[in-house]
Design a protein around this motif. Structure first.
Motif, mmCIF file in Angstrom:
data_model
loop_
_atom_site.group_PDB
_atom_site.id
_atom_site.type_symbol
_atom_site.label_atom_id
_atom_site.label_comp_id
_atom_site.label_asym_id
_atom_site.label_seq_id
_atom_site.Cartn_x
_atom_site.Cartn_y
_atom_site.Cartn_z
ATOM 1 N N VAL A 1 5.875 7.662 6.561
ATOM 2 C CA VAL A 1 4.447 7.445 6.620
ATOM 3 C C VAL A 1 4.189 5.961 6.850
ATOM 4 C CG1 VAL A 1 4.272 7.222 4.098
ATOM 5 C CG2 VAL A 1 2.244 7.779 5.436
ATOM 6 N N GLN A 2 3.176 5.667 7.670
ATOM 7 C CA GLN A 2 2.764 4.289 7.922
ATOM 8 C C GLN A 2 1.360 4.083 7.364
ATOM 9 O OE1 GLN A 2 4.003 6.179 10.841
ATOM 10 N NE2 GLN A 2 5.955 5.513 9.989
ATOM 11 N N LEU A 3 1.139 2.917 6.792
ATOM 12 C CA LEU A 3 -0.117 2.636 6.114
ATOM 13 C C LEU A 3 -0.693 1.316 6.598
ATOM 14 C CD1 LEU A 3 1.194 3.569 2.572
ATOM 15 C CD2 LEU A 3 -0.304 4.972 3.991
ATOM 16 N N GLN A 4 -2.000 1.305 6.811
ATOM 17 C CA GLN A 4 -2.682 0.098 7.275
ATOM 18 C C GLN A 4 -3.920 -0.134 6.429
ATOM 19 O OE1 GLN A 4 -1.810 -2.196 9.837
ATOM 20 N NE2 GLN A 4 -3.442 -3.285 8.752
ATOM 21 N N ALA A 5 -3.920 -1.219 5.692
ATOM 22 C CA ALA A 5 -5.050 -1.561 4.827
ATOM 23 C C ALA A 5 -6.025 -2.471 5.557
ATOM 24 C CB ALA A 5 -4.542 -2.255 3.564
ATOM 25 N N SER A 6 -7.296 -2.341 5.195
ATOM 26 C CA SER A 6 -8.323 -3.209 5.761
ATOM 27 C C SER A 6 -9.495 -3.287 4.800
ATOM 28 C CB SER A 6 -8.794 -2.678 7.121
ATOM 29 O OG SER A 6 -9.372 -1.397 6.983
ATOM 30 N N GLY A 7 -10.402 -4.245 5.067
ATOM 31 C CA GLY A 7 -11.628 -4.329 4.306
ATOM 32 C C GLY A 7 -11.712 -5.469 3.319
ATOM 33 N N ILE A 33 -1.496 8.509 -2.218
ATOM 34 C CA ILE A 33 -1.649 7.168 -1.654
ATOM 35 C C ILE A 33 -2.573 6.367 -2.540
ATOM 36 C CG2 ILE A 33 -2.574 5.868 0.305
ATOM 37 C CD1 ILE A 33 -1.540 8.072 2.123
ATOM 38 N N GLY A 34 -2.266 5.108 -2.702
ATOM 39 C CA GLY A 34 -3.094 4.279 -3.567
ATOM 40 C C GLY A 34 -2.921 2.803 -3.277
ATOM 41 N N TRP A 35 -3.178 2.018 -4.310
ATOM 42 C CA TRP A 35 -3.205 0.567 -4.148
ATOM 43 C C TRP A 35 -2.504 -0.116 -5.314
ATOM 44 C CZ3 TRP A 35 -5.885 -1.094 0.237
ATOM 45 C CH2 TRP A 35 -6.673 -0.121 0.862
ATOM 46 N N PHE A 36 -1.799 -1.163 -4.969
ATOM 47 C CA PHE A 36 -1.395 -2.120 -5.984
ATOM 48 C C PHE A 36 -1.839 -3.493 -5.497
ATOM 49 C CE2 PHE A 36 2.186 -4.250 -3.973
ATOM 50 C CZ PHE A 36 2.716 -3.315 -3.087
ATOM 51 N N ARG A 37 -1.857 -4.447 -6.393
ATOM 52 C CA ARG A 37 -2.275 -5.793 -6.018
ATOM 53 C C ARG A 37 -1.300 -6.815 -6.560
ATOM 54 N NH1 ARG A 37 -7.844 -6.099 -9.679
ATOM 55 N NH2 ARG A 37 -6.831 -6.287 -11.743
ATOM 56 N N ARG A 38 -1.298 -7.948 -5.884
ATOM 57 C CA ARG A 38 -0.403 -9.035 -6.279
ATOM 58 C C ARG A 38 -1.204 -10.327 -6.202
ATOM 59 N NH1 ARG A 38 4.509 -8.115 -3.280
ATOM 60 N NH2 ARG A 38 5.362 -7.007 -5.062
ATOM 61 N N TYR A 93 -4.255 -6.981 -1.832
ATOM 62 C CA TYR A 93 -4.222 -5.559 -2.151
ATOM 63 C C TYR A 93 -3.397 -4.834 -1.091
ATOM 64 C CZ TYR A 93 -7.745 -6.109 -5.772
ATOM 65 O OH TYR A 93 -8.410 -6.460 -6.922
ATOM 66 N N TYR A 94 -2.454 -4.048 -1.571
ATOM 67 C CA TYR A 94 -1.562 -3.304 -0.694
ATOM 68 C C TYR A 94 -1.811 -1.816 -0.849
ATOM 69 C CZ TYR A 94 1.096 -7.657 -0.319
ATOM 70 O OH TYR A 94 1.478 -8.962 -0.094
ATOM 71 N N CYS A 95 -1.897 -1.143 0.265
ATOM 72 C CA CYS A 95 -1.974 0.307 0.299
ATOM 73 C C CYS A 95 -0.556 0.856 0.303
ATOM 74 C CB CYS A 95 -2.730 0.710 1.561
ATOM 75 S SG CYS A 95 -2.772 2.439 1.901
ATOM 76 N N ALA A 96 -0.282 1.859 -0.525
ATOM 77 C CA ALA A 96 1.087 2.322 -0.678
ATOM 78 C C ALA A 96 1.143 3.793 -1.055
ATOM 79 C CB ALA A 96 1.778 1.497 -1.771
ATOM 80 N N THR A 97 2.267 4.418 -0.802
ATOM 81 C CA THR A 97 2.502 5.737 -1.384
ATOM 82 C C THR A 97 2.756 5.537 -2.872
ATOM 83 O OG1 THR A 97 4.848 5.634 -0.846
ATOM 84 C CG2 THR A 97 3.397 6.719 0.742
ATOM 85 N N PHE A 106 5.440 2.879 -6.738
ATOM 86 C CA PHE A 106 4.949 2.707 -5.377
ATOM 87 C C PHE A 106 6.135 2.742 -4.441
ATOM 88 C CE2 PHE A 106 0.580 2.001 -6.295
ATOM 89 C CZ PHE A 106 0.562 1.433 -7.558
ATOM 90 N N GLY A 107 6.018 3.522 -3.360
ATOM 91 C CA GLY A 107 7.141 3.691 -2.452
ATOM 92 C C GLY A 107 7.021 2.815 -1.229
ATOM 93 N N THR A 108 6.393 3.354 -0.192
ATOM 94 C CA THR A 108 6.218 2.630 1.060
ATOM 95 C C THR A 108 4.869 1.941 1.067
ATOM 96 O OG1 THR A 108 7.548 4.286 2.210
ATOM 97 C CG2 THR A 108 6.151 2.875 3.567
ATOM 98 N N TRP A 109 4.830 0.728 1.563
ATOM 99 C CA TRP A 109 3.533 0.045 1.703
ATOM 100 C C TRP A 109 3.469 -0.737 2.983
ATOM 101 C CZ3 TRP A 109 6.806 -1.085 -2.384
ATOM 102 C CH2 TRP A 109 7.443 -2.327 -2.361
ATOM 103 N N GLY A 110 2.240 -1.029 3.396
ATOM 104 C CA GLY A 110 2.021 -1.774 4.620
ATOM 105 C C GLY A 110 1.579 -3.191 4.331
#
Length: 119
Positions: A1-7, A33-38, A93-97, A106-110
């Motif tokens: 799966v590929q993920l692209q965050a925006s906003g 699918i969700g979000w983590f932040r750093r 903020y990262y979008c991730a599985t 969290f698995g894959t993130w974009g």
């Protein structure tokens, strides 16, 4: 799966912002699918997660009652509505599985999107 965050962007304290995560790939209904932040100098922090199959959700303690995660399966997109933003919400903020059953997984993130809360 590929993920692209925006906003992401700059918002004043107390303001609101909505992040979007566009997902692509096969068998997306099998994923959450969700979000983590750093934030600078801080460890990764889980924000939220939603199951694409049944809509069940999980939220981190720091954002409960302020953030809302939702999904639009027809558009393969997950949204994070962030209200009552605080300076401490500033982060990439990262979008991730993810998993609604396992906190912090969290698995894959974009590529991430920067949210800055400042006056």
């Amino acid at each position: 799966v590929q993920l692209q965050a925006s906003g992401g962007g700059l918002v004043q304290p107390g303001g609101s912002l909505t992040l979007s995560c566009a997902a692509s790939g096969s068998s997306l209904d099998n994923y959450a699918i969700g979000w983590f932040r750093r934030a600078p100098g801080k460890e990764r922090e889980g924000v939220s997660c939603i199951s694409l199959s049944d809509g069940s959700t999980r939220y981190g303690d720091a954002v409960k009652g302020r953030f809302t995660i939702s999904r639009d399966n027809a558009k393969n997109t997950v949204y994070l509505r962030m209200n009552s933003l605080k300076p401490e919400d500033t982060a990439v903020y990262y979008c991730a599985t993810c998993s609604v059953l396992i906190a912090g997984y969290f698995g894959t993130w974009g590529q991430g999107t920067l949210v800055t809360v400042s006056s």
